[in-house]
Motif scaffolding. Structure first.
Motif, mmCIF file in Angstrom:
data_model
loop_
_atom_site.group_PDB
_atom_site.id
_atom_site.type_symbol
_atom_site.label_atom_id
_atom_site.label_comp_id
_atom_site.label_asym_id
_atom_site.label_seq_id
_atom_site.Cartn_x
_atom_site.Cartn_y
_atom_site.Cartn_z
ATOM 1 N N GLN A 163 28.259 69.985 12.403
ATOM 2 C CA GLN A 163 27.500 69.632 11.051
ATOM 3 C C GLN A 163 27.605 70.819 10.140
ATOM 4 O OE1 GLN A 163 23.947 67.121 11.096
ATOM 5 N NE2 GLN A 163 22.991 68.645 9.571
ATOM 6 N N SER A 168 19.253 66.540 11.171
ATOM 7 C CA SER A 168 20.824 66.308 11.212
ATOM 8 C C SER A 168 20.837 65.280 10.077
ATOM 9 C CB SER A 168 20.866 65.731 12.557
ATOM 10 O OG SER A 168 20.331 64.385 12.793
ATOM 11 N N TYR A 203 31.351 63.513 14.709
ATOM 12 C CA TYR A 203 30.974 64.396 15.664
ATOM 13 C C TYR A 203 30.660 64.000 16.911
ATOM 14 C CZ TYR A 203 29.532 66.699 11.250
ATOM 15 O OH TYR A 203 29.373 67.079 9.828
ATOM 16 N N ALA A 204 30.571 62.663 17.263
ATOM 17 C CA ALA A 204 30.103 62.163 18.467
ATOM 18 C C ALA A 204 31.123 62.418 19.632
ATOM 19 C CB ALA A 204 30.016 60.602 18.473
ATOM 20 N N VAL A 216 30.907 66.067 20.653
ATOM 21 C CA VAL A 216 29.557 66.237 21.212
ATOM 22 C C VAL A 216 29.618 65.842 22.683
ATOM 23 C CG1 VAL A 216 27.238 65.655 21.098
ATOM 24 C CG2 VAL A 216 28.344 66.350 19.178
ATOM 25 N N TYR A 236 27.251 61.001 12.305
ATOM 26 C CA TYR A 236 27.236 60.871 13.849
ATOM 27 C C TYR A 236 28.501 60.558 14.231
ATOM 28 C CZ TYR A 236 26.328 59.413 18.269
ATOM 29 O OH TYR A 236 26.275 59.146 19.789
ATOM 30 N N LYS A 238 22.426 62.152 10.071
ATOM 31 C CA LYS A 238 22.695 61.161 11.047
ATOM 32 C C LYS A 238 23.921 60.091 10.388
ATOM 33 C CE LYS A 238 18.025 61.334 11.743
ATOM 34 N NZ LYS A 238 18.066 62.563 11.290
ATOM 35 N N TYR A 266 16.706 67.655 15.849
ATOM 36 C CA TYR A 266 17.951 66.475 15.319
ATOM 37 C C TYR A 266 17.217 65.552 14.598
ATOM 38 C CZ TYR A 266 21.354 62.892 15.928
ATOM 39 O OH TYR A 266 22.233 61.975 15.693
ATOM 40 N N TYR A 317 25.980 69.336 17.940
ATOM 41 C CA TYR A 317 26.029 68.539 16.856
ATOM 42 C C TYR A 317 25.746 69.468 15.595
ATOM 43 C CZ TYR A 317 25.082 64.323 14.043
ATOM 44 O OH TYR A 317 25.067 63.277 12.977
#
Length: 149
Positions: A76, A14, A22-23, A26, A19, A16, A10, A72
Motif C-alpha cells: 500500500q 489501511s 494487494y490481495a 498478500v 484490498y 481497504k 489494519y 499489505y
C-alpha cells in the motif's frame, strides 16, 4: 497479541478500497510463510516456544495477522515514483522495520533461532522476500485483472 495489534492497525490505517490490488500478493506471502513455518518442524532454523499445538496456532495467527498486515502495508505504501533507488531505499526501510520486530520477539522469547540461523540470515531473507513481493505485485498489476493505476 501480535495478531490483535496487527488487525487493529489494519482496520484503522489501511486503504481497504485497494484490498483487491494487494490481495493476491498478500495471500501468496501468507502461504509462503505457513509453508516455511511447517518446514521448521523438520529443519528448525527458528522455533516458537511451546507445545506443537501452541506452535501451530502461533504460526497460523502470524500468517493471517502479522504477515498479512505487514505485506499489505508494504504494498500500500510503495513509492508513487518507483525508481531503482526509491524501491531499494523503500525495501531497506521495511527490512529494518522487520529486523527490529524480530529482535524484539527474540528478546521477549517469542521466537528462538536454531541450528545455524541468525539475525543476519533473517535480514537477508527479509530483503529477498520484500523484493519478491514487490516484483510479484508489479507482475500481477500488469498481467492480471487488477490494475493499480
Amino acid at each position: 497479541m501480535s495478531f490483535i495489534i496487527s488487525w487493529i492497525v489494519y482496520l484503522f490505517f489501511s486503504d481497504k478500497k485497494k484490498y483487491h490490488f494487494y490481495a493476491l500478493t498478500v495471500y501468496i506471502g501468507i502461504v509462503l510463510a505457513l509453508i516455511t513455518d511447517l518446514l521448521m518442524f523438520v529443519y528448525p532454523l527458528w522455533n516458537y516456544p511451546g507445545s506443537k499445538v501452541e506452535k501451530f496456532f502461533i504460526q497460523l495467527l502470524n500468517g493471517f495477522g502479522l504477515y498479512f498486515v505487514v505485506i499489505y502495508f508494504f504494498l500500500q505504501l510503495l513509492p508513487k515514483k518507483q525508481t531503482i533507488l526509491s524501491v531499494t531505499r523503500y525495501i531497506f526501510y521495511w527490512s529494518i522495520f522487520a529486523i527490529i520486530l524480530e529482535l524484539i520477539y527474540l528478546y521477549l522469547g517469542f521466537i528462538e533461532h536454531g541450528l545455524w540461523w541468525n539475525i543476519m540470515h533473517s535480514y537477508i531473507a527479509d530483503w529477498i522476500l520484500l523484493f519478491l513481493f514487490y516484483l510479484h505485485h508489479r507482475w500481477a498489476s500488469k498481467h492480471l485483472i487488477i490494475n493499480v493505476h
